[in-house]
Design a protein around this motif. Structure first.
Motif, PDB file in Angstrom:
ATOM      1  N   LEU A 172       0.619   8.623  -9.679  1.00 18.50           N
ATOM      2  CA  LEU A 172       1.749   7.770  -9.358  1.00 18.50           C
ATOM      3  C   LEU A 172       3.023   8.513  -8.991  1.00 18.50           C
ATOM      4  CD1 LEU A 172       1.293   4.987 -12.054  1.00 18.50           C
ATOM      5  CD2 LEU A 172       0.453   5.080  -9.731  1.00 18.50           C
ATOM      6  N   GLY A 173       3.291   9.658  -9.586  1.00 19.84           N
ATOM      7  CA  GLY A 173       4.579  10.308  -9.384  1.00 19.84           C
ATOM      8  C   GLY A 173       4.701  11.004  -8.056  1.00 19.84           C
ATOM      9  N   SER A 174       4.591  12.337  -8.083  1.00 22.67           N
ATOM     10  CA  SER A 174       4.729  13.112  -6.858  1.00 22.67           C
ATOM     11  C   SER A 174       3.607  12.810  -5.873  1.00 22.67           C
ATOM     12  CB  SER A 174       4.742  14.608  -7.185  1.00 22.67           C
ATOM     13  OG  SER A 174       3.542  14.982  -7.832  1.00 22.67           O
ATOM     14  N   THR A 175       2.472  12.361  -6.367  1.00 16.89           N
ATOM     15  CA  THR A 175       1.361  12.033  -5.483  1.00 16.89           C
ATOM     16  C   THR A 175       1.723  10.908  -4.534  1.00 16.89           C
ATOM     17  OG1 THR A 175      -0.247  12.741  -7.137  1.00 16.89           O
ATOM     18  CG2 THR A 175      -1.039  11.315  -5.379  1.00 16.89           C
ATOM     19  N   ALA A 176       2.448   9.905  -5.017  1.00 14.97           N
ATOM     20  CA  ALA A 176       2.856   8.792  -4.157  1.00 14.97           C
ATOM     21  C   ALA A 176       3.738   9.297  -3.018  1.00 14.97           C
ATOM     22  CB  ALA A 176       3.605   7.744  -4.984  1.00 14.97           C
ATOM     23  N   THR A 177       4.633  10.232  -3.317  1.00 23.12           N
ATOM     24  CA  THR A 177       5.480  10.821  -2.278  1.00 23.12           C
ATOM     25  C   THR A 177       4.629  11.579  -1.265  1.00 23.12           C
ATOM     26  OG1 THR A 177       7.285  11.045  -3.858  1.00 23.12           O
ATOM     27  CG2 THR A 177       7.422  12.355  -1.843  1.00 23.12           C
ATOM     28  N   GLY A 178       3.634  12.334  -1.749  1.00 26.58           N
ATOM     29  CA  GLY A 178       2.759  13.073  -0.849  1.00 26.58           C
ATOM     30  C   GLY A 178       1.966  12.159   0.055  1.00 26.58           C
ATOM     31  N   ILE A 179       1.503  11.038  -0.483  1.00 25.06           N
ATOM     32  CA  ILE A 179       0.771  10.068   0.327  1.00 25.06           C
ATOM     33  C   ILE A 179       1.679   9.474   1.398  1.00 25.06           C
ATOM     34  CG2 ILE A 179      -0.331   7.793   0.273  1.00 25.06           C
ATOM     35  CD1 ILE A 179      -1.403   8.545  -2.516  1.00 25.06           C
ATOM     36  N   ALA A 180       2.903   9.129   1.000  1.00 19.37           N
ATOM     37  CA  ALA A 180       3.843   8.537   1.956  1.00 19.37           C
ATOM     38  C   ALA A 180       4.157   9.488   3.102  1.00 19.37           C
ATOM     39  CB  ALA A 180       5.135   8.138   1.233  1.00 19.37           C
ATOM     40  N   HIS A 181       4.273  10.782   2.810  1.00 17.15           N
ATOM     41  CA  HIS A 181       4.615  11.761   3.847  1.00 17.15           C
ATOM     42  C   HIS A 181       3.400  12.141   4.701  1.00 17.15           C
ATOM     43  CE1 HIS A 181       8.812  12.574   2.959  1.00 17.15           C
ATOM     44  NE2 HIS A 181       8.525  12.622   1.672  1.00 17.15           N
ATOM     45  N   GLY A 182       2.199  12.089   4.124  1.00 16.61           N
ATOM     46  CA  GLY A 182       1.029  12.588   4.840  1.00 16.61           C
ATOM     47  C   GLY A 182       0.190  11.552   5.541  1.00 16.61           C
ATOM     48  N   ALA A 183       0.415  10.277   5.267  1.00 14.59           N
ATOM     49  CA  ALA A 183      -0.448   9.235   5.824  1.00 14.59           C
ATOM     50  C   ALA A 183      -0.167   8.991   7.294  1.00 14.59           C
ATOM     51  CB  ALA A 183      -0.270   7.934   5.037  1.00 14.59           C
ATOM     52  N   GLY A 184      -1.214   8.609   8.021  1.00  8.68           N
ATOM     53  CA  GLY A 184      -1.063   8.244   9.419  1.00  8.68           C
ATOM     54  C   GLY A 184      -0.912   6.748   9.620  1.00  8.68           C
ATOM     55  N   CYS A 185      -0.640   6.017   8.536  1.00  5.33           N
ATOM     56  CA  CYS A 185      -0.470   4.569   8.610  1.00  5.33           C
ATOM     57  C   CYS A 185       0.708   4.172   7.727  1.00  5.33           C
ATOM     58  CB  CYS A 185      -1.741   3.858   8.143  1.00  5.33           C
ATOM     59  SG  CYS A 185      -2.150   4.166   6.411  1.00  5.33           S
TER      60      CYS A 185
END
Length: 290
Positions: free
Chosen positions: A264-277
Motif C-alpha cells: 500500500l505505501g511506496s508500492t502504490a506510488t511505484g504503480i502510479a508512476h510505472g503503469a501504462g494505464c
C-alpha cells in the motif's frame, strides 16, 4: 522457477523467471511452449526476470538447444529485468538467432509490451489506428485491476473499484502477489539448512492466497471477475499483469502512517508512476485501520 503470466492476446505469451533455473524447470516449461507454438504458429514472448540468479549448467543448455530448434517459431522476444548483464544476454541471443530479441529495463515494461504487440500486427495501418484511437475521447473502463493484500485496510479500495466496475459493466481482475521466501530479493544467495522447508513454506503461502482471493471474489457477487495469484514483488507483478491484460484502470490503496509497505505505501506510488494505464490510489481513512 518459471511462472506463466496470463496475456490477453492469442499469439503473445509471457513468463516470469525467478531464482536459479534448473533442468527440471525447463522440463516443465518447454513442453508448454511447444504446445503454444503448435496451436498458434509463430509467437512473441516476454521473459520477465525477477530475483534472477542464472542457470544451472544443464538448464543453460536446455535454453540454448530449444532456442536453436525453434528460432523460426518466435516473432519477437522481449527480455525485461533490472540488471545490465541481462542486456548482454539479449545481445548474445541476437548473435545466435534469427529471432528479434530486445532487452528492456523493468521501468520500461510498457515499452516491451508495445514492441511485442507492434511485431504481431498484420500491417502498419493497425499502428496508425491505435494512435488515432488514443487521441479520441476516453472510453468507459472495461478491464479494472484491483491489487489486494487480504487486510481490512484494502477493503475500501476493493469496494471503490467494484462500484466503478458496476457502473461501466467492466471486468474485475483481483490480483495478489506472493513474494517467495526461498528466493528473497537479495544480491547474494543465502545459505539455508534445508531448502525444501522454504519451498514448502512458499507453497503454503501461495495456496492460502488462492483460497483467500476466491473468497474475496465470491463476496463481491459480481458476474465478471477474474482472479490471479502470481509470484513476485507487488509493484512489478501488478505492472506486469496490467500490461499483459490490457488493463485500463488499476485500483490500489494507500495511507501514510500504518505501514503495509509491501503493497500500500511506496508500492502504490511505484504503480502510479510505472503503469501504462489510469491508476486510482484510494486514500485509506484512519477509521479503516482502527
Amino acid at each position: 522457477m518459471f511462472q506463466l503470466i496470463p496475456v490477453a492476446e492469442e499469439n503473445i505469451f509471457a513468463i516470469k523467471a525467478i531464482g536459479k533455473l534448473t533442468d527440471e524447470d525447463y522440463r516443465q516449461l518447454l513442453p508448454q511452449l511447444t504446445t503454444l507454438i503448435h496451436e498458434h504458429g509463430p509467437i512473441s514472448l516476454l521473459v520477465e526476470l525477477e530475483d534472477f540468479h542464472g542457470w544451472e549448467a544443464k538448464a543453460a543448455w536446455d535454453d540454448f538447444a530449444f532456442g536453436k530448434e525453434h528460432e523460426k517459431d518466435f516473432i519477437r522476444i522481449a527480455i525485461v529485468g533490472k540488471k545490465s548483464w541481462y542486456k548482454w544476454m539479449a545481445m548474445i541471443g541476437n548473435a545466435f538467432s534469427e529471432t528479434k530479441i530486445r532487452f528492456f529495463y523493468t521501468e520500461d515494461l510498457q515499452d516491451a509490451w508495445n514492441w511485442l504487440r507492434e511485431g504481431s500486427m498484420k500491417d502498419e495501418s493497425s499502428i496508425g489506428g491505435l494512435a488515432e484511437s488514443a487521441a479520441s475521447s476516453p472510453k468507459p473502463y472495461k478491464n479494472i485491476l484491483i491489487a489486494v493484500d487480504f487486510t481490512p485496510h484494502s477493503n475500501l479500495a476493493l469496494q471503490r473499484a467494484a462500484g466503478i466496475a458496476r457502473c461501466n459493466d467492466a471486468k474485475i481482475m483481483l490480483l495478489h502477489a506472493v513474494e517467495s521466501i526461498f528466493y528473497p530479493n537479495l544480491d547474494f544467495d543465502p545459505v539455508v539448512a534445508n531448502p525444501a522447508d522454504f519451498i514448502e513454506m512458499d507453497q503454503v503461502l501461495y495456496d492460502r492466497a488462492v483460497t483467500q482471493i476466491k473468497e474475496l471474489a465470491n463476496g463481491l457477487e459480481y458476474p465478471y471477475i477474474q482472479t490471479e495469484v502470481l509470484w513476485g514483488s507487488p509493484k512489478s507483478t501488478v505492472l506486469s499483469y496490467a500490461a499483459a491484460q490490457n488493463v485500463d484502470l488499476i485500483v490500489t490503496g494507500s495511507h501514510g502512517k500504518h505501514g503495509l509497505a509491501r503493497l500500500l505505501g511506496s508500492t502504490a506510488t511505484g504503480i502510479a508512476h510505472g503503469a501504462g494505464c489510469d491508476v486510482m490510489v484510494v486514500k485509506l481513512s484512519e477509521q479503516a485501520h482502527e
